[in-house]
Design an enzyme around this catalytic site. Structure first.
Site, short mmCIF file in Angstrom:
data_model
loop_
_atom_site.label_atom_id
_atom_site.label_comp_id
_atom_site.label_asym_id
_atom_site.label_seq_id
_atom_site.Cartn_x
_atom_site.Cartn_y
_atom_site.Cartn_z
N GLY B 202 0.80 -1.22 0.00
CA GLY B 202 0.00 0.00 0.00
C GLY B 202 0.82 1.25 0.00
O GLY B 202 1.97 1.26 -0.44
N LEU B 228 -3.60 -5.71 -5.70
CA LEU B 228 -2.56 -4.70 -5.47
C LEU B 228 -1.34 -5.24 -4.70
O LEU B 228 -1.48 -5.80 -3.62
CB LEU B 228 -3.17 -3.51 -4.69
CG LEU B 228 -2.21 -2.32 -4.49
CD1 LEU B 228 -1.86 -1.67 -5.79
CD2 LEU B 228 -2.82 -1.32 -3.51
N ASP B 229 -0.16 -5.03 -5.25
CA ASP B 229 1.11 -5.39 -4.61
C ASP B 229 1.23 -6.90 -4.34
O ASP B 229 2.05 -7.32 -3.51
CB ASP B 229 1.32 -4.62 -3.30
CG ASP B 229 1.41 -3.12 -3.51
OD1 ASP B 229 1.78 -2.70 -4.62
OD2 ASP B 229 1.10 -2.36 -2.57
N ALA B 230 0.40 -7.70 -5.00
CA ALA B 230 0.41 -9.14 -4.72
C ALA B 230 0.77 -9.98 -5.94
O ALA B 230 0.72 -11.19 -5.89
CB ALA B 230 -0.95 -9.57 -4.17
#
Lengths: 285, 285, 285, 285
Positions: B202, B228-230
């Site tokens: 995040g 997100l970010d994964a």
């Protein structure tokens, strides 16, 4: 390293003249500084000092130095302590079945690479008894009954108390300490967690790491608080992995990082290089 | 490096005789292997290969090689592709205001350290126009209206389409792509996240890192998915920090890691060294 | 890791069809590859392979596999060997007074982290006898007479011969081996040098490093040849130092690198990952 | 970082009361310390200090501070200097054809990541003119005639003098400076050498590294003296390589280390963190 010295550790609100006051006091007493570290946290305006004084530069002992320093400390509202390198800290080692961290610390102890006393080793398994005993160190085996953990921790607490421990090291001791025990030894219980915190808190971090597909794994040495894996971090490091590495490979590579990071963190603590500041640490390397 | 070659990238269920079948095929065609990597994932029993063949060892072109290889590929249920080093990939760079990653990639491009074409740079700010233009690369400024992000992303999607991009690099482009755009370019959008994922997902990861008191900060290059970010991680690295480092220091130190990690990850991708395996990557360094 | 397998190690002149020939042979025999590494040195045009075959995928034993493979090996002028993971290598450890490398290897041995047998430890001092004996490993103390080193080395050679050693590890054994002994065990004697070679060859490398004012110190694991500190390098690593570090600090920090680098280098050797190529090594990590 | 401050840099013989004297002086003047570093070299008994004072905590300017401090400095036989962060150092950049270090420093300059002025860039080739000019920085091309190097260095010396340089950075400028020029700017000329010194001094270090078969390559940032590649080291770092890496790969990987190490070394110098001590440096990170 081997000469006898005093370490004066101070934290207090910052003020113009603070370093001058402390160093003038030490100079007037004739104290020779062999190391000096200062840090002011700009957000909290809190000041941290670590000063090492050659003991034989002073005509009196540690107790007298404390007595003479006390008025200044009060004037500046200092939290402070003086330690004497001639009195090694007493370190209780706690382990489970895995030997890598324990073996590493025992090597550093018996080779005198690090200066500390080991009143005893405590374990919830009996596996490492013979190895510890070879070092002429008492080994206490207190098994954990999953239905009555309180008994185990009661025994542990008593053993720690009897050993007059200054520091408790969880050298891959796989149990979660009860909050009361954590609270009793604030800033004195050191754990090695087998991940790069805050990634992969909790159980089986290497499995979590494999699942996520990270390219580095790590280890974290931190003070234990009642908040699991969330205490102040002393030291961390990582090692590179690849898709070739199975979970046993991660475990194996991780062990080398774990023992190095724990030894470094413990060394910093033993040399009074770690100052707590809320949930963070100042480490005067 | 500079000689023309073909890269044959394969993934398929493992079977005895798989390497033999592929290498016998290539040998019979006269193909000279200059690099060969194999990996079998023991859990899924899935096999991954990357083979580099000197183009001038074959008497025909890439199309013919594909046609001749296709029956074997079908027989072994392969997912495969053949790329030609003579056809550089087309890379659209997306940035915001910060120049460190963009500048670094432009240097590697103009010095020919990395082989790729840049059809254009897209940004939600106009700050970097002059610098990009010096390189004779078109610069598209499409501002983001917080109340109507759809318009921005519509323009972005159109620009990407027009540029016939093979790869989209988010070089510290600070907007979250809509799921539809992510889905349209699977395994083709590369992002640099300014933390050692999965720690500090995040916003404002350096602030999070300072708050937690970690002793290392990092960066992660990964494929973008709608989560997100994964997405699958391609490359990561870290740098040591201390209590002395303020948040601006973390940002500064982090930038050096970000640009190195992004450049490495992009290089692996451009050289077809990254094979997707679920949410993980096989990286044949 | 724990399953029984064969490792087929090959080096030979490169040729189109080489991988095909070997993998087709293995496939026809029914051999299941669990690992495969290939490298062609572009300058010498020499090819290197390491292939790991699941033993239970073959209906016969290692001897039969060798017999069947021999004609192919001859046809391609291969230097080759087949090792069986079921037969651990016999490793003679040689040490002096310092225990860090020896202790580290003994830990890895007794915890089964690395698979090898230790027929004996040989030392020119008696200091480490008790520790070694706790492991139930024979300890041979052969003192060095500076005026008659030949006697010492005669005893050493005999002990090595009697122990039927496959590998000799100089775990900070501080004597220079005579050329004849080096020549008798080519590619079988592994040393750890306490510097980042080729910097600081010879005696007292940490003193040399302090004198030069370097900012990193290192260690080098290499095969021993009659040319002192100049043998093929297997593995190296470094650690950061600063002006604060005295020579004892360098020695202490260096020890951690020495033991890690030696353990890594030995692991590569034991797993047949190191292939010699003139005075260099191919290491199939 | 951005606030105006003075840096007081001192080296002198150690004495009890030294820190007290300096810090009492500063406190009496009302000076607020924002950073303080001390180091005593135990061999030479020489003391080094770096103190940063918030400018607006003093009721007068730098000149007045120097005048008031001078008597104390004389009493303690100090070598000292006071720098003002409000006066950025003037850095002349020298380059040849390769752009990686120059581009990196120009990025750090134009993004204000590092605070310094660039009066001009000097090069023995004309290749980088357009890029430098885009930054509105004067570019001086002075070719080298192998038969008359004196002319080139005469021009260089004049350009440096005219530019009133505080620092000269050899950003992969491939010529050896004449001794007279080195002598004229002691501790002011910073070079980046593309090896981990003292390994691989002189020409073509990456070729030397490939020849020796090392597993890490590095870079060294050092002050230039008339003794080639032997000046005081400011900073070093390394990167891992393998047998897969050809010499062009070493050059490419090395470039990333070179530019990072040079930027770090220059930053330390610009922030007055580097104190010379014979042929070594004290670096107050």
């Amino acid at each position: 390293m081997s000469e006898h010295s005093y370490r004066l550790i101070i934290s207090c609100p910052d003020r113009v003249g603070l370093v001058a006051a402390v160093s003038t006091f030490l100079a007037q007493e004739g104290g020779l500084l062999t190391e000096a570290n200062y840090y002011c946290d700009p957000e909290s305006n809190w000041f941290f000092m670590r000063q090492v004084i050659a003991a034989d530069s002073l005509p009196y002992d540690a107790e007298e130095l404390c007595a003479r320093f006390a008025p200044l400390a009060e004037q500046y509202q200092m939290q402070w302590r003086l330690t004497d390198t001639g009195t090694p800290k007493r370190v209780v080692l706690m382990a489970s079945k895995q030997a890598h961290c324990l073996s590493d610390l025992l090597y550093r102890w018996r080779s005198k690479e690090m200066q500390f006393d080991i009143p005893c080793v405590i374990s919830n398994h009996d596996d490492l008894r013979s190895y510890v005993n070879w070092h002429n160190i008492p080994y206490h085996h207190t098994p954990v009954d999953p239905d009555n953990k309180a008994q185990h921790f009661g025994e542990v607490e008593q053993l720690i108390e009897q050993s007059q421990a200054d520091v408790i090291v969880l050298a891959r001791y796989m149990q979660i300490l009860p909050p009361a025990l954590c609270a009793r030894y604030p800033g004195q219980i050191i754990n090695i967690h087998h991940s790069f915190l805050p990634a992969f808190v909790g159980a089986k971090p290497y499995h979590q790491a494999a699942e996520r597909g990270v390219k580095l794994i790590g280890a974290t040495c931190h003070y234990v608080t009642s908040d699991l894996d969330a205490g102040p971090i002393i030291e961390q490091d990582v090692v590179r992995i690849s898709h070739h590495d199975s979970i046993p490979d991660l475990v194996r590579k991780g062990k080398d990082v774990e023992k190095t990071v724990l030894a470094k963190g413990l060394r910093y603590h033993l040399e009074d290089r770690v100052l707590l500041h809320g949930n963070k640490t100042i480490v005067f390397e």
